[in-house]
Structure formats: structure tokens, C-alpha cells
Motif scaffolding. Sequence first.
Motif, PDB file in Angstrom:
ATOM      1  N   THR A   1      11.827  10.970  12.411  1.00  0.00           N
ATOM      2  CA  THR A   1      10.569  11.075  11.673  1.00  0.00           C
ATOM      3  C   THR A   1       9.835   9.751  11.719  1.00  0.00           C
ATOM      4  N   ARG A   2       8.537   9.815  11.604  1.00  0.00           N
ATOM      5  CA  ARG A   2       7.710   8.602  11.498  1.00  0.00           C
ATOM      6  C   ARG A   2       7.254   8.368  10.061  1.00  0.00           C
ATOM      7  N   SER A   3       7.765   9.186   9.160  1.00  0.00           N
ATOM      8  CA  SER A   3       7.320   9.115   7.759  1.00  0.00           C
ATOM      9  C   SER A   3       8.051   8.013   7.002  1.00  0.00           C
ATOM     10  N   ASN A   4       7.984   6.786   7.514  1.00  0.00           N
ATOM     11  CA  ASN A   4       8.750   5.714   6.867  1.00  0.00           C
ATOM     12  C   ASN A   4       8.116   5.214   5.572  1.00  0.00           C
ATOM     13  N   LYS A   5       6.918   5.682   5.242  1.00  0.00           N
ATOM     14  CA  LYS A   5       6.297   5.286   3.978  1.00  0.00           C
ATOM     15  C   LYS A   5       6.664   6.226   2.831  1.00  0.00           C
ATOM     16  N   ARG A   6       7.317   7.338   3.171  1.00  0.00           N
ATOM     17  CA  ARG A   6       7.672   8.319   2.137  1.00  0.00           C
ATOM     18  C   ARG A   6       8.902   7.887   1.346  1.00  0.00           C
ATOM     19  N   GLY A   7       9.760   7.103   1.973  1.00  0.00           N
ATOM     20  CA  GLY A   7      10.998   6.724   1.318  1.00  0.00           C
ATOM     21  C   GLY A   7      11.942   6.032   2.278  1.00  0.00           C
ATOM     22  N   ASP A   8      13.199   5.955   1.896  1.00  0.00           N
ATOM     23  CA  ASP A   8      14.215   5.261   2.669  1.00  0.00           C
ATOM     24  C   ASP A   8      14.859   6.233   3.654  1.00  0.00           C
ATOM     25  N   ILE A   9      14.424   6.177   4.915  1.00  0.00           N
ATOM     26  CA  ILE A   9      14.964   7.072   5.934  1.00  0.00           C
ATOM     27  C   ILE A   9      16.458   6.840   6.114  1.00  0.00           C
ATOM     28  N   SER A  10      16.871   5.568   6.107  1.00  0.00           N
ATOM     29  CA  SER A  10      18.288   5.259   6.326  1.00  0.00           C
ATOM     30  C   SER A  10      19.158   5.893   5.244  1.00  0.00           C
ATOM     31  N   SER A  11      18.648   5.995   4.021  1.00  0.00           N
ATOM     32  CA  SER A  11      19.414   6.619   2.945  1.00  0.00           C
ATOM     33  C   SER A  11      19.654   8.097   3.241  1.00  0.00           C
ATOM     34  N   ILE A  12      18.627   8.782   3.746  1.00  0.00           N
ATOM     35  CA  ILE A  12      18.770  10.193   4.113  1.00  0.00           C
ATOM     36  C   ILE A  12      19.840  10.338   5.199  1.00  0.00           C
ATOM     37  N   LEU A  13      19.786   9.466   6.198  1.00  0.00           N
ATOM     38  CA  LEU A  13      20.763   9.537   7.290  1.00  0.00           C
ATOM     39  C   LEU A  13      22.168   9.241   6.789  1.00  0.00           C
ATOM     40  N   HIS A  14      22.299   8.303   5.865  1.00  0.00           N
ATOM     41  CA  HIS A  14      23.613   7.978   5.307  1.00  0.00           C
ATOM     42  C   HIS A  14      24.178   9.164   4.513  1.00  0.00           C
ATOM     43  N   ILE A  15      23.306   9.881   3.826  1.00  0.00           N
ATOM     44  CA  ILE A  15      23.778  11.051   3.077  1.00  0.00           C
ATOM     45  C   ILE A  15      24.282  12.126   4.040  1.00  0.00           C
ATOM     46  N   PHE A  16      23.547  12.361   5.117  1.00  0.00           N
ATOM     47  CA  PHE A  16      24.020  13.321   6.112  1.00  0.00           C
ATOM     48  C   PHE A  16      25.360  12.873   6.701  1.00  0.00           C
ATOM     49  N   ASN A  17      25.479  11.574   6.987  1.00  0.00           N
ATOM     50  CA  ASN A  17      26.734  11.037   7.522  1.00  0.00           C
ATOM     51  C   ASN A  17      27.869  11.192   6.505  1.00  0.00           C
ATOM     52  N   TYR A  18      27.572  10.962   5.233  1.00  0.00           N
ATOM     53  CA  TYR A  18      28.564  11.101   4.171  1.00  0.00           C
ATOM     54  C   TYR A  18      29.132  12.520   4.137  1.00  0.00           C
ATOM     55  N   PHE A  19      28.268  13.495   4.421  1.00  0.00           N
ATOM     56  CA  PHE A  19      28.706  14.889   4.359  1.00  0.00           C
ATOM     57  C   PHE A  19      29.201  15.422   5.712  1.00  0.00           C
ATOM     58  N   GLY A  20      29.370  14.539   6.690  1.00  0.00           N
ATOM     59  CA  GLY A  20      30.043  14.959   7.916  1.00  0.00           C
ATOM     60  C   GLY A  20      29.287  14.824   9.213  1.00  0.00           C
ATOM     61  N   ALA A  21      28.027  14.406   9.195  1.00  0.00           N
ATOM     62  CA  ALA A  21      27.294  14.217  10.445  1.00  0.00           C
ATOM     63  C   ALA A  21      27.835  12.999  11.189  1.00  0.00           C
ATOM     64  N   ASP A  22      27.758  13.023  12.506  1.00  0.00           N
ATOM     65  CA  ASP A  22      28.279  11.943  13.337  1.00  0.00           C
ATOM     66  C   ASP A  22      27.597  10.614  13.005  1.00  0.00           C
ATOM     67  N   GLU A  23      28.365   9.519  13.083  1.00  0.00           N
ATOM     68  CA  GLU A  23      27.815   8.194  12.788  1.00  0.00           C
ATOM     69  C   GLU A  23      26.688   7.799  13.732  1.00  0.00           C
ATOM     70  N   LYS A  24      26.594   8.454  14.884  1.00  0.00           N
ATOM     71  CA  LYS A  24      25.537   8.114  15.838  1.00  0.00           C
ATOM     72  C   LYS A  24      24.146   8.310  15.254  1.00  0.00           C
ATOM     73  N   ILE A  25      24.028   9.174  14.240  1.00  0.00           N
ATOM     74  CA  ILE A  25      22.700   9.374  13.652  1.00  0.00           C
ATOM     75  C   ILE A  25      22.191   8.107  12.984  1.00  0.00           C
ATOM     76  N   LEU A  26      23.093   7.179  12.673  1.00  0.00           N
ATOM     77  CA  LEU A  26      22.695   5.938  12.012  1.00  0.00           C
ATOM     78  C   LEU A  26      22.128   4.920  12.998  1.00  0.00           C
ATOM     79  N   THR A  27      22.397   5.123  14.296  1.00  0.00           N
ATOM     80  CA  THR A  27      21.977   4.121  15.278  1.00  0.00           C
ATOM     81  C   THR A  27      21.073   4.670  16.383  1.00  0.00           C
ATOM     82  N   ASP A  28      21.074   5.986  16.619  1.00  0.00           N
ATOM     83  CA  ASP A  28      20.204   6.547  17.657  1.00  0.00           C
ATOM     84  C   ASP A  28      18.751   6.494  17.220  1.00  0.00           C
ATOM     85  N   ALA A  29      17.872   6.181  18.167  1.00  0.00           N
ATOM     86  CA  ALA A  29      16.444   6.119  17.840  1.00  0.00           C
ATOM     87  C   ALA A  29      15.900   7.492  17.493  1.00  0.00           C
ATOM     88  N   HIS A  30      16.415   8.541  18.150  1.00  0.00           N
ATOM     89  CA  HIS A  30      16.007   9.923  17.874  1.00  0.00           C
ATOM     90  C   HIS A  30      17.244  10.725  17.488  1.00  0.00           C
TER      91      HIS A  30
END
Length: 539
Positions: free
Chosen positions: A161-190
Motif C-alpha cells: 500500500t502507499r497509504s503511509n499517512k493512514r497509520g503504521d504500516i509496519s504494525s499491520i505487517l507485524h500483526i499478520f506475522n504474529y498470526f502466522g504470515a511469513d517473515e518475508k512480508i516484513l522485508t519485501d517491498a511488495h
Amino acid sequence: MIKEITITVKPEDEKNPGLHKNLIKKELQKNHIKAEFFESVFVKKSIDARHGQLKLHLRYKVYIGEKPDAGSDWKPKWKSCVEADKEHTVIIVGAGPAGLFGALKLLESGIKPVIIERGTQTSQRRKDIALISTKGSVNGDSNYCFGEGGAGTFSDGKLYTRSNKRGDISSILHIFNYFGADEKILTDAHPHIGTDRLPQVINAMRNKIIELGGEFHFNERVTALVTESAGGKLCVKGVETQNVESGEKCRFMGKAVLLATGHSATDIYKMLAKLAPKALEAKTFAVGVRVEHPRTLIDSIQYHGRGAEAGLGAAEYRVTTQVEERGVYSFCMCPGGFVVPSSSGPDEIVVNGMSAAARNSKWSNAAIVVEVRPGDFPAECIEEAVREGCAELAGLCFRQRIEKLAFENGNGQAAPAQRLTDFIAGCKSADLPASSYTPGLVSSELGSWLPSHICDRLKKGFKQIDQSMHGFISKDALMIAPETRTSTPVRILRDKETYECTVISGLYPAGEGSGYSGGIVSSAMDGENACGHIAANLK
């Protein structure tokens, strides 16, 4: 000292830590930083295929004279709400990203979320979706658009997403990772999770919400808002529902209602049109087609002929241009993916795209759509909307009309399709190439029934796209129609600061259905933001 450094390497050097360290050292020297000893932590990777060369941009956080952080700053803040009383209960309509992340936000304040979802849990939803392809049978409440996890659950799980003014994108990705998504989502550009993995992540989120005291009610379709008049203004107190299996009616009451119903809940817009028509406004959206190519063709175009040996996986693309004062652009590109039936009713055809985590199918596809503005709606759609009680529904009528035309020009859920070269030439395809779309295809001259202002711009847009992606126009390229659900044609008006509906107090529209966000991450942040305001009001 901590400094972020970006280095550029060839794809074959991605796993060469010695080279990376030397390049980081050179970058530090360029910045007049002398550091014989430093430690680096990988942050982000992006692929650059511009100018005929393949490169990787790798961003590192470099620690000079100090140790790296022990771990992420993100930590769960959720609290148990098992003892929450009615004074701290919020109704959430919709179990998509806005609803789920909104529920987790409420739990940070110990507020009980009660989630009402018209569709089924992911296990049953998967079976209902399979029937669309095998039997052509569409369950109006459990399909690609409706059900646990929302529209993104079985259509890829893209997190870019490009909506970086809406909130903390990294926090959303960390929550997905916490619930089982691959760690690559934290470092991949897309980043993306993959349709084969996202349902398990959604299930883990649901289980945590229940563990903390929240409630889920599936197969409950909201039929009305429970309101009362206060100071000359409507105030929502809860929702009325009807069980889609038993027909039993029920009421769920709370201190506020988060309306997170997604872009396809036409009945919700019509309900609001009757209750409070001034709460709605027409908005820009987009209509077009899914374009599917052999994956090897897109890989060759994007990777400049190197194809699979580049070791970069299926190639992505993003295109945008202007044709006669309207945007023509790609949306939801699915490398190594599939085209899927995304209808939410039995007498319509809608297509979408998805990829599994591996992105390894034989095809790549993307929506290529044309911007549609309220001024483009035909008079008959405006008249139909007025008969519905609200002229702002004209875009919704326009969208429904195209989807029904597609059904008439298809066969069940077998979708109308045409070779891209034949579309530009204006002739029906004598045959169609192999496709990932499992319900089947029907050869159709798309220009004979899609609106001319969309077809004309698509033809010119494709020619412009082919200039930057030579080979995009190909006899092997297949157009499957229509793509109509990129966003909603209707916006539910809300206060910019409080997120509360301007016409109905206590109602908080959020996510794609509100008309203020698009995609999983922006919808998740929108749900968080709205529930943050709800929580502040209840304290």
C-alpha cells in the motif's frame, strides 16, 4: 550511531553477505563515516528492472558503536475483555481486515467487540467458493467477496500500500506475522501472504479475539440499523440481523457500530439510502477487464529476456496512463496467479485475480481498468437510482448493469473473453488460449456490450502500455470480463477527524465499503483508526 544504507547488487549476489558488508562500508565512507566495526540488520528488498538491467536494492539498518535492537519495537497490546459489560461493547459489521483489526484495536482498551458476519468461516467458505467453479453455483452470502477474512482472503492477500499517512504500516505487517504470515512480508517491498496461507492467519486472529472475550456471529446478515432520534439526529444503538440459514431474526446492541461491510454489500448501501440518503455520495471508481498472459511472456518482458534464470520469481508490473482525461491503469497484479470468479450473486459475472504464496502458476494476470466518474453514469442508471430513493446510487446501478450484461454474454459463471489482439481489431475471437479461469470461457466481442467510453480508452491504453512493455499486446494475451470491484462507487460520509458518520451518530464507516480505503492494509488501518476514536469516546 544508527544509519540506514541502501546498496544495489545483481540478483545472483543477493545471498553474498561479504559483498554486502563491503558495499555498506563504501556507502558509509561516502557519507564521511569512518567505521571499521559495525553491525547491520536487513530491512527491505526491492527489485529494479528499469533501463534494461536487473538489480536488487537492499536496505540495511547499520549500527555503529552500538548493538542492534534486541527485536522489533512492536508488541501486542491486547487486553482481555471477558468481564466487559454492555457499556463497553461495540458491534462490528463485517469480518474483513477493517473489522478484524478494528476488533484488535478495541481490545487494547478492554472493549468487547461483537463481530457480525453474513458469510461463513473460512473452512465452509472454501467449499462454497469451489462450487462456483465446479457447479457454477454462487452463494450470495459466502463467496470470494463475503465471509470470514473479507474479499482479500481468497484473492491473494496482497499487503502493498502507499497509504503511509493512514497509520503504521509496519504494525499491520507485524500483526499478520504474529498470526502466522511469513517473515518475508516484513522485508519485501511488495509483500503478499498467498491465498493458500491467509485463511490460517485469519483463523488465528479469530481465535485470539475469542480468547480475549470477543464474539463472532457468522451467517448473520444485517438487515437494519437500530436507531433513535436524539437532538434531531439519528443515533445508532445496534443492528438487526437475519440468519441466512434459519431465517431467524435477532438484535445486537452496543455503544457504537463499526460498519466494515466491504465493497460488494449493495444491500447495505440501499438500506442506508432509505434510512438516511444524505449519508451517501457518489464517487469515482473503475471498470475494465482481467488481462492474462503466459507467465513466461511477462517474465521475459520485465526481466529483459532473462526469464526464470534470473532467480527472482514471477515478474510483477504496474502500469498507468491517461486517455482522454481518464486514468487507465493496472490493479491487483497477480504474478504466477489465477483469474477467479468473484460474483456475489447468481445472475452476474465478476472476475478477480489471486496468487498462491509460491506464485508459480503458468499465467500472470492483472486488472486493466478505466477510471469512471459520476458524470459518466448513463441517464438510465441515474433514473434507476432515483427510483431506489437516492441518486447517489447511480454508480452502483451502473456497476450492476455491466455485471448482468457479462452474465448474459457468458454461460453460467463461464465468463466472456477475447484475445487482446482481436479486441483491438474489433472482431470476435475464433478460439481462445488456455486460461487459469476454471469456470470456463465464452468467446465474446467485448466491445459489443461493454460501454464504449470504457472500451475506447482501453484500446488506446493498451497501445500506450505496449510502448513501455513491448510484447504486452499479443495473440496469447487474453481479456476476461468484467473487472468491476476495484472499489465501491459509493462513499458513506464521515467526519474527517472522528470517523463518525456525519448523518448517523454512533455509526463508524470503515474499510473498502466506506469508500475511504482500498486493499487489505489500508482497510486494516482504517478499521484501527475508527476503533481508536470509538475507544476514546467510551473511556
